[in-house]
Design a protein around this motif. Structure first.
Motif, PDB file in Angstrom:
ATOM      1  N   THR A  13       0.584  -1.092  -0.281  1.00 33.80           N
ATOM      2  CA  THR A  13      -0.242  -0.593  -0.195  1.00 33.80           C
ATOM      3  C   THR A  13       0.897   1.062  -0.041  1.00 33.80           C
ATOM      4  O   THR A  13       0.634   1.978  -0.644  1.00 33.80           O
ATOM      5  N   LYS A  14       2.230   1.452   0.663  1.00 34.20           N
ATOM      6  CA  LYS A  14       2.875   2.629   1.172  1.00 34.20           C
ATOM      7  C   LYS A  14       3.009   2.914  -0.502  1.00 34.20           C
ATOM      8  O   LYS A  14       3.106   4.273  -1.777  1.00 34.20           O
ATOM      9  N   ASP A  15       3.943   2.111  -1.364  1.00 33.97           N
ATOM     10  CA  ASP A  15       4.759   2.264  -2.300  1.00 33.97           C
ATOM     11  C   ASP A  15       3.300   2.522  -3.459  1.00 33.97           C
ATOM     12  O   ASP A  15       3.528   3.715  -4.485  1.00 33.97           O
ATOM     13  N   ALA A  16       2.132   2.067  -3.752  1.00 34.30           N
ATOM     14  CA  ALA A  16       1.488   2.499  -4.586  1.00 34.30           C
ATOM     15  C   ALA A  16       0.621   4.030  -3.764  1.00 34.30           C
ATOM     16  O   ALA A  16       0.202   4.261  -5.077  1.00 34.30           O
ATOM     17  N   GLY A  33      -3.409  -3.517  -9.245  1.00 34.75           N
ATOM     18  CA  GLY A  33      -3.549  -4.870  -9.810  1.00 34.75           C
ATOM     19  C   GLY A  33      -3.812  -5.703  -8.725  1.00 34.75           C
ATOM     20  O   GLY A  33      -3.821  -5.659  -7.582  1.00 34.75           O
ATOM     21  N   THR A  34      -4.040  -6.837  -9.571  1.00 36.38           N
ATOM     22  CA  THR A  34      -4.598  -7.928  -8.674  1.00 36.38           C
ATOM     23  C   THR A  34      -3.515  -8.566  -8.126  1.00 36.38           C
ATOM     24  O   THR A  34      -3.846  -8.489  -7.223  1.00 36.38           O
ATOM     25  N   SER A  39      -1.939  -9.223  -2.235  1.00 39.99           N
ATOM     26  CA  SER A  39      -1.055  -8.788  -1.078  1.00 39.99           C
ATOM     27  C   SER A  39      -1.588  -8.018   0.109  1.00 39.99           C
ATOM     28  O   SER A  39      -1.522  -8.605   1.163  1.00 39.99           O
ATOM     29  N   GLU A  40      -2.255  -7.431  -0.564  1.00 39.63           N
ATOM     30  CA  GLU A  40      -2.693  -6.260   1.018  1.00 39.63           C
ATOM     31  C   GLU A  40      -4.201  -6.341   1.746  1.00 39.63           C
ATOM     32  O   GLU A  40      -4.323  -5.958   1.743  1.00 39.63           O
TER      33      GLU A  40
END
Length: 209
Positions: A13-16, A33-34, A39-40
């Motif tokens: 989430t942080k990078d997104a 993205g899937t 992942s989150e």
């Protein structure tokens, strides 16, 4: 006007959120993205919508079953759009559309893996989906001889609202626009660029020209 959608295929989430912060001024739709959602979890949807309430958030679930249930999960977490696989039973797509209509949201049918994308696009559009994504996945794009021109030609003949995903970049986005696609989806061309903001701006400028 063709909308610009950024596909964020990162894993946390942080990078997104950091990437979205850079490109938000130039895009209309932020796609989670899937791999990111797997992942989150759905919490990343809420985080993105809270951070960018003026943008449409696209949850790339690629749902294969329980369409109404999974679409509801995405919408209730803040998504404006959710994807259902075009290869699934019609009932799955119709269930997702039911959930969308109850919440004033939208279903997008993803044709990844569908052999006749144009025919399936015509079929599912009758169910009330917002648009159909003519999509060549990363594995298909890696095959010898692949070209986004295949999707561009399909968009011209589909006769229904479509997006194009799979090789959209600064060299191809003008042709994507001219195909009549309602959305151009750029992933690696943005998040893989040295300067994602500049890359997104360049794509936006071409669409606006």
């Amino acid at each position: 006007m063709t909308k610009l959608q950024v596909a964020i295929d990162l894993l946390n989430t942080k990078d997104a959120l950091a990437l979205a912060e850079k490109v938000a001024p130039y895009v209309d739709i932020i796609e989670l993205g899937t791999p990111l959602i797997k992942s989150e979890g759905v919490s990343v949807i809420r985080a993105m919508k809270d951070a960018f309430p003026d943008k449409q958030v696209f949850a790339d679930f690629k749902t294969a079953d329980t369409g109404e249930l999974e679409a509801g999960l995405a919408f209730d977490a803040g998504a404006d759009f959710v994807t259902i696989l075009g290869s699934v039973d019609d009932a799955t797509i119709k269930g997702a559309v039911k959930a969308a209509n109850e919440r004033n949201k939208g279903v997008v049918v993803d044709t990844i893996g569908v052999k006749d994308r144009v025919q399936r696009a015509k079929e599912v559009s009758a169910f009330g989906v917002k648009f159909v994504e003519l999509h060549a996945g990363l594995d298909e794009q890696a095959l010898d001889g692949y070209s986004v021109q295949v999707l561009i030609d399909e968009a011209k003949s589909a006769g229904v609202p479509v997006s194009i995903a799979g090789g959209v970049n600064k060299d191809t986005i003008k042709a994507v626009k001219e195909s009549g696609a309602v959305v151009a989806v750029a992933g690696g061309a943005i998040y893989g660029a040295e300067d994602p903001a500049a890359a997104a701006k360049e794509l936006r400028d071409i669409l606006n020209a």
